[in-house]
Design a protein around this motif. Sequence first.
Motif, PDB file in Angstrom:
ATOM      1  N   PRO A  34      10.418  -4.398   6.611  1.00 54.25           N
ATOM      2  CA  PRO A  34      10.414  -3.497   5.297  1.00 54.25           C
ATOM      3  C   PRO A  34      10.174  -3.303   3.316  1.00 54.25           C
ATOM      4  O   PRO A  34      10.547  -2.680   2.710  1.00 54.25           O
ATOM      5  N   ALA A  35       9.344  -4.384   3.177  1.00 55.56           N
ATOM      6  CA  ALA A  35       9.304  -4.151   2.564  1.00 55.56           C
ATOM      7  C   ALA A  35       7.860  -3.802   1.835  1.00 55.56           C
ATOM      8  O   ALA A  35       7.840  -3.547   1.087  1.00 55.56           O
ATOM      9  N   VAL A  67       7.573   3.705  -0.437  1.00 56.86           N
ATOM     10  CA  VAL A  67       8.472   4.968  -0.583  1.00 56.86           C
ATOM     11  C   VAL A  67       8.619   4.742  -2.600  1.00 56.86           C
ATOM     12  O   VAL A  67       8.460   5.823  -3.236  1.00 56.86           O
ATOM     13  N   LYS A  68       8.792   3.571  -3.157  1.00 52.95           N
ATOM     14  CA  LYS A  68       8.000   3.365  -4.765  1.00 52.95           C
ATOM     15  C   LYS A  68       7.209   4.203  -5.558  1.00 52.95           C
ATOM     16  O   LYS A  68       6.878   4.338  -6.551  1.00 52.95           O
ATOM     17  N   SER A 125       0.444   3.765   5.580  1.00 54.31           N
ATOM     18  CA  SER A 125       1.806   2.918   7.199  1.00 54.31           C
ATOM     19  C   SER A 125       2.036   1.888   6.787  1.00 54.31           C
ATOM     20  O   SER A 125       1.398   1.005   6.276  1.00 54.31           O
ATOM     21  N   CYS A 126       3.390   1.525   7.437  1.00 52.87           N
ATOM     22  CA  CYS A 126       3.922   0.220   7.901  1.00 52.87           C
ATOM     23  C   CYS A 126       4.386  -0.011   9.170  1.00 52.87           C
ATOM     24  O   CYS A 126       4.754   1.041   9.899  1.00 52.87           O
ATOM     25  N   ARG A 127       4.722  -1.209   9.674  1.00 54.65           N
ATOM     26  CA  ARG A 127       5.064  -1.504  10.960  1.00 54.65           C
ATOM     27  C   ARG A 127       6.632  -1.396  10.066  1.00 54.65           C
ATOM     28  O   ARG A 127       6.786  -1.967   9.141  1.00 54.65           O
ATOM     29  N   ILE A 142       4.667   1.780  14.049  1.00 56.27           N
ATOM     30  CA  ILE A 142       4.294   2.200  12.337  1.00 56.27           C
ATOM     31  C   ILE A 142       5.344   3.230  12.744  1.00 56.27           C
ATOM     32  O   ILE A 142       5.541   4.584  13.005  1.00 56.27           O
ATOM     33  N   GLU A 143       5.616   3.416  11.076  1.00 53.63           N
ATOM     34  CA  GLU A 143       5.917   4.684  10.365  1.00 53.63           C
ATOM     35  C   GLU A 143       4.856   5.221   9.175  1.00 53.63           C
ATOM     36  O   GLU A 143       4.582   4.106   8.864  1.00 53.63           O
TER      37      GLU A 143
END
Length: 201
Positions: A151-152, A158-159, A145-147, A181-182
């Motif tokens: 975007p970084a 994703v990569k 997960s990320c906030r 978060i996503e």
Amino acid sequence: MVVESDGLLDESSLAAAPLPQEAVHVRLDKPRMDDLADLVFLANNKQVAANLSTMPHPFTADDGRALITKANLNLHRSEGFAIRLKSTGRLIGLTRYANVEPGGPVHIGYWLGEPFWGQGFATEAVHALVDHAFMYTDIEELQGSCRVTNPASRRVLVKSGFQYRDQSMIRSVGAGGSVPIERYTLERTIWKSLKGWGQGR
């Protein structure tokens, strides 16, 4: 990366797995107490802490010692590693996979010190971490997960083959409250396919 475990997990450990394979610019190995000065210098950064769930700010030497000790425990379905520059051996961040709660999903976590952002090091480290998790454990799915404001970190996931799942909220000690978060997932079958395509090229 937002989610990282801060508790001691199930200690019914399998034998310690080999270290991850080295990447192009970084290698993963176990953090050591002689990394403490670098760890505290890099982790004592509000911008780092605000993107994680349990990292405190300020980050003290005692926090660093506890983090190093935890990363060196042999725990089932859990590994923590220092991210190091291959050229110098210097610690530039940490990464891990672990059950946030016993029997729950296995999450990956990662962070780099601010001087090392934007150079592809986190993506290399996460690739090596994911390979290690799927090669040396029976884990069938990893979550990351990320906030939404990071975007970084989203690009790193994703990569690394992770696929978007949904949005949620999580408490961040460093941010001082709940943050959106996503959430992303990567299944073993997808990882195998991606590895196969890479070898085909």
